[in-house]
Write a protein that holds these residues in place. Structure first.
Motif, PDB file in Angstrom:
ATOM      1  N   UNK A 143      85.976  67.742 -20.882  1.00 58.20           N
ATOM      2  CA  UNK A 143      86.145  67.478 -22.311  1.00 58.20           C
ATOM      3  C   UNK A 143      86.973  66.222 -22.554  1.00 58.20           C
ATOM      4  N   UNK A 144      88.005  65.989 -21.742  1.00 59.50           N
ATOM      5  CA  UNK A 144      88.777  64.747 -21.860  1.00 59.50           C
ATOM      6  C   UNK A 144      87.869  63.537 -21.665  1.00 59.50           C
ATOM      7  N   UNK A 145      87.013  63.603 -20.642  1.00 59.90           N
ATOM      8  CA  UNK A 145      86.110  62.487 -20.357  1.00 59.90           C
ATOM      9  C   UNK A 145      85.095  62.262 -21.459  1.00 59.90           C
ATOM     10  N   UNK A 146      84.543  63.351 -21.989  1.00 61.26           N
ATOM     11  CA  UNK A 146      83.555  63.229 -23.069  1.00 61.26           C
ATOM     12  C   UNK A 146      84.217  62.659 -24.318  1.00 61.26           C
ATOM     13  N   UNK A 147      85.427  63.117 -24.633  1.00 58.50           N
ATOM     14  CA  UNK A 147      86.152  62.582 -25.791  1.00 58.50           C
ATOM     15  C   UNK A 147      86.422  61.095 -25.599  1.00 58.50           C
ATOM     16  N   UNK A 148      86.771  60.693 -24.379  1.00 57.37           N
ATOM     17  CA  UNK A 148      87.008  59.282 -24.074  1.00 57.37           C
ATOM     18  C   UNK A 148      85.749  58.448 -24.310  1.00 57.37           C
ATOM     19  N   UNK A 149      84.631  58.858 -23.716  1.00 55.87           N
ATOM     20  CA  UNK A 149      83.375  58.116 -23.869  1.00 55.87           C
ATOM     21  C   UNK A 149      82.936  58.072 -25.329  1.00 55.87           C
ATOM     22  N   UNK A 150      83.052  59.196 -26.014  1.00 55.56           N
ATOM     23  CA  UNK A 150      82.649  59.277 -27.416  1.00 55.56           C
ATOM     24  C   UNK A 150      83.456  58.286 -28.261  1.00 55.56           C
ATOM     25  N   UNK A 151      84.771  58.265 -28.049  1.00 53.05           N
ATOM     26  CA  UNK A 151      85.626  57.356 -28.817  1.00 53.05           C
ATOM     27  C   UNK A 151      85.342  55.894 -28.475  1.00 53.05           C
ATOM     28  N   UNK A 152      85.111  55.589 -27.198  1.00 47.84           N
ATOM     29  CA  UNK A 152      84.773  54.213 -26.819  1.00 47.84           C
ATOM     30  C   UNK A 152      83.491  53.759 -27.510  1.00 47.84           C
ATOM     31  N   UNK A 153      82.476  54.597 -27.487  1.00 46.89           N
ATOM     32  CA  UNK A 153      81.184  54.229 -28.068  1.00 46.89           C
ATOM     33  C   UNK A 153      81.271  54.103 -29.577  1.00 46.89           C
ATOM     34  N   UNK A 154      82.109  54.933 -30.207  1.00 53.94           N
ATOM     35  CA  UNK A 154      82.265  54.877 -31.666  1.00 53.94           C
ATOM     36  C   UNK A 154      83.230  53.782 -32.120  1.00 53.94           C
ATOM     37  N   UNK A 155      83.821  53.049 -31.183  1.00 54.10           N
ATOM     38  CA  UNK A 155      84.722  51.957 -31.542  1.00 54.10           C
ATOM     39  C   UNK A 155      86.140  52.391 -31.846  1.00 54.10           C
TER      40      UNK A 155
END
Length: 189
Positions: A143-155
């Motif tokens: 979940x930490x990794x998914x939150x990281x990727x999600x936030x990176x992609x969303x700017x």
């Protein structure tokens, strides 16, 4: 652990509690187009994290037996997506030499056992099971990794850097060897 379990935790971390009531995550509310796209986006982020863990941190290892043709084994013959060949042994479990080429592995003739790391298959639905990497990786770390990727992609770069630190710290702890430490016995001069 399923993709659904991880995405639920991500929704809590990212304060998207409205997504928890959706049918895809076990609720009773039908998702709108935007909500469906957001969940699919999280699923793609999960696949990125899943592959990153397997290729960069904790390899998934598999052992398979082959009979080379003219001393060659095509990479297409492997039952899983090959990342790295760890060792090649003959039928008596004695290590043998091998050489990698762009589309095949060259080794001795006769039956060989190949131990290799592989790339996990993509998660396609929320009910798909994920490898737990021998119990080392929990839903929380994913979940930490998914939150990281999600936030990176969303700017959302500030949020992404916070999740990245938590993700990488958790992976380092998971990757650490947890065994008994034996110190040398004291010697008296």
């Amino acid at each position: 652990m399923t993709a659904k379990d991880i995405i639920k935790i991500v929704c809590v971390y990212l304060q998207k509690e409205d997504l928890l009531d959706l049918e895809n995550l076990g609720g009773s509310v039908v998702a709108t187009n935007n909500q469906q796209k957001e969940l699919e986006h999280m699923l793609r982020c999960l696949n990125l994290v899943y592959n990153q863990i397997a290729s960069d941190y904790i390899p998934l290892v598999f052992r398979e037996t082959f009979v080379p043709v003219n001393g060659q084994i095509s990479f297409a013959d492997f039952s899983k997506k090959l990342l790295d060949v760890l060792k090649v042994e003959d039928r008596f479990d004695i290590k043998t030499n091998f050489k990698l080429f762009p589309s095949y592995l060259e080794t001795i003739d006769g039956e060989v056992k190949i131990t290799y790391s592989y790339e996990p298959e993509d998660i396609k639905t929320f009910d798909d099971e994920l490898e737990s990497f021998s119990g080392k990786i929990s839903c929380r770390v994913f979940a930490y990794g998914v939150a990281m990727e999600y936030c990176f992609i969303c700017g959302l770069h500030d949020d992404a850097s916070i999740w990245e630190k938590r993700f990488k710290d958790s992976l380092l702890i998971a990757k650490r060897k947890k065994a008994e430490i034996n110190l040398p016995k004291r010697r008296w001069n």
